[in-house]
Enzyme design. Structure first.
Site, PDB file in Angstrom:
ATOM      1  N   ASP A  74     -67.332  77.197  15.203  1.00 39.88           N
ATOM      2  CA  ASP A  74     -66.275  75.965  14.892  1.00 39.88           C
ATOM      3  C   ASP A  74     -67.081  75.048  13.625  1.00 39.88           C
ATOM      4  OD1 ASP A  74     -64.726  73.886  14.674  1.00 39.88           O
ATOM      5  OD2 ASP A  74     -65.350  73.016  16.693  1.00 39.88           O
ATOM      6  N   SER A 118     -56.442  68.398  16.313  1.00 37.42           N
ATOM      7  CA  SER A 118     -57.558  68.080  17.288  1.00 37.42           C
ATOM      8  C   SER A 118     -58.562  67.170  16.103  1.00 37.42           C
ATOM      9  CB  SER A 118     -58.080  69.535  17.505  1.00 37.42           C
ATOM     10  OG  SER A 118     -58.209  70.491  16.825  1.00 37.42           O
ATOM     11  N   HIS A 157     -64.297  71.286  13.284  1.00 38.34           N
ATOM     12  CA  HIS A 157     -64.412  69.953  13.978  1.00 38.34           C
ATOM     13  C   HIS A 157     -65.807  69.533  13.711  1.00 38.34           C
ATOM     14  CE1 HIS A 157     -61.093  72.129  16.152  1.00 38.34           C
ATOM     15  NE2 HIS A 157     -60.812  70.967  16.196  1.00 38.34           N
TER      16      HIS A 157
END
Length: 456
Positions: free
Chosen positions: A413, A165, A416
């Site tokens: 997170d 991702s 990312h």
């Protein structure tokens, strides 16, 4: 020396030694030769420079006359190839982040391609300064991404992001940067709302961009018999088997960007020759724990083997190096978070521990794959984003990937990247590498010819 006086029709002059006029003529003649000859025979002056350089360096052994002749012949024979070493000397991946008040070049309101979990401004991130930095390499400049230039350069080409991702995060960043010129249309073979396997096409430029979801780069699946000791799933990795979800589709692409990393921190069981060979933190009876690095190396090795075994692939493979996370005060699944709001300076942190080991494994396997690929005429390039991203603890979504009141199971997170954000700079790197590709290819051709001649 005694001067002589000579009588001339218009009077007396004082003359020096008799040989002086001859020396003057010779000096003038020599100067003319040194001026004119290099214009017609540039290899001669080049050879003289090489010889002087070699002989003046005390660390370089002196060459015999036959070696000098071979060197001069070799230099003359290579004049057809441009010398671009000076253009490639600057390491664009080593530097510092410097303020850039002109950034960002898009917003979460002007670009629809931002994944919800990376849409930090939508979900209330209060600061904006994390978007206002650019990468300044030591000793040179890295131009800000030019979307029109990128699309023109890749007109009629295709680019595939192969990985997890974070790779998809990179592709979405690129789409947003290109949105100032054109938006793509979805030309995916089958609809995929998760965007794990999706193809975009820029119609005006006949440029196709795709992402292939393969978090471990190789064949893998989540085990059904246990959730693993971390309760986040236990994955079975077949270290010597290709992931056909991408290996059967990338042959047609002109460029591949290969990347993987963070999924390897989860609990894994390794299979080789269809038998369990070890694991990483699986806590299963009679299964030796051989660690994360064993599986990571084998996975990249198999991925590179897959690329080098493609029959019709003629593209360039970019390996985007590991992007460190920035969890503090706990692990990713144990309350860790990333709350910093400014970049590090290069002297404030360094790559170490597991991050360093994963990076070095990538470099080592990349070099081996590059050597093997060269035998088939394939090219590998290192998109070395590790140092730049190591210095950006401020660029992650943290808790700003959803509304505070939402009942979600997502952790903070720190893997990312917010969009807009630091990984927009990865496109700066990519475009600069694409622009330099023609010169790099010429230099590599020159070096290969040099090597072949030495062997002969």
């Amino acid at each position: 020396m005694k001067h002589q006086e000579i009588e001339l029709p218009f009077g007396k002059i004082c003359q020096g030694p008799q040989k002086a006029p001859k020396k003057v003529v010779l000096l003038v003649f020599a100067l003319l030769l040194l001026t004119i000859i290099p214009l017609y025979y540039p290899s001669i002056s080049h050879s003289l420079f090489v010889s002087e350089t070699v002989n003046s360096n005390p660390l370089v052994p002196s060459l015999s006359s036959s070696s000098h002749d071979h060197l001069n012949d070799h230099v003359r024979e290579e004049e057809d190839f441009p010398s671009i070493t000076s253009n490639l000397k600057c390491d664009i991946f080593t530097g510092e982040w410097v303020p850039n008040p002109e950034a960002p070049y898009y917003t979460n309101k002007t670009c629809w391609a931002i994944h919800e979990h990376q849409n930090c401004m939508k979900y209330g991130r209060p600061d904006t300064e994390f978007m206002k930095w650019r990468w300044k390499p030591d000793g040179c400049e890295l131009p800000i991404f030019n979307p029109a230039q990128f699309l023109e350069l890749l007109r009629g080409k295709s680019l595939a992001f192969v990985g997890d991702s974070v790779g998809r995060n990179q592709m979405q960043s690129l789409i947003c940067l290109l949105s100032r010129v054109e938006y793509p249309i979805d030309v995916s073979i089958t609809p995929d709302p998760t965007q794990k396997f999706i193809r975009w096409k820029y119609m005006s430029y006949n440029f196709t961009m795709a992402t292939f979801w393969t978090p471990h780069l190789i064949k893998s699946k989540e085990a059904t018999y246990t959730n693993g000791p971390t309760k986040t799933g236990l994955f079975e990795l077949y270290l010597d088997e290709f992931d056909e979800a991408w290996t059967t589709q990338v042959e047609e692409f002109d460029y591949i960007i290969l990347s993987a990393g963070h999924w390897f921190f989860r609990s894994m069981v390794y299979y080789e020759n269809q038998k369990i060979s070890g694991c990483h933190y699986c806590l299963l009876d009679n299964v030796p724990d051989v660690g994360i690095f064993y599986g990571y190396r084998k996975a990249f090795r198999s991925a590179f083997k897959a690329i080098n075994s493609l029959q019709n692939y003629k593209g360039i493979t970019y390996v985007r190096t590991f992007a460190p996370s920035h969890f503090e005060n706990g692990l990713w699944n144990q309350g860790g978070n990333c709350l910093r709001t400014t970049p590090f300076r290069s002297n404030e942190t360094q790559l170490e521990g597991a991050n360093l080991e994963l990076y070095m494994i990538q470099i080592e396997e990349f070099r081996n794959a590059e050597k093997e690929g060269r035998k088939k005429g394939l090219k590998y390039r290192l998109l070395d984003t590790t140092q730049a991203t190591l210095l950006r603890p401020d660029g992650h979504p943290s808790r700003y990937g959803h509304w505070p009141h939402e009942n979600v199971t997502l952790y903070n997170d720190c893997v990312h990247w917010c969009l807009p954000g630091p990984i927009d700079t990865w496109s700066d790197f990519l475009l600069e590498m694409l622009k330099m590709e023609g010169m790099r290819s010429a230099e590599e051709k020159k070096l290969m010819i040099s090597k072949d001649r030495r062997l002969n």
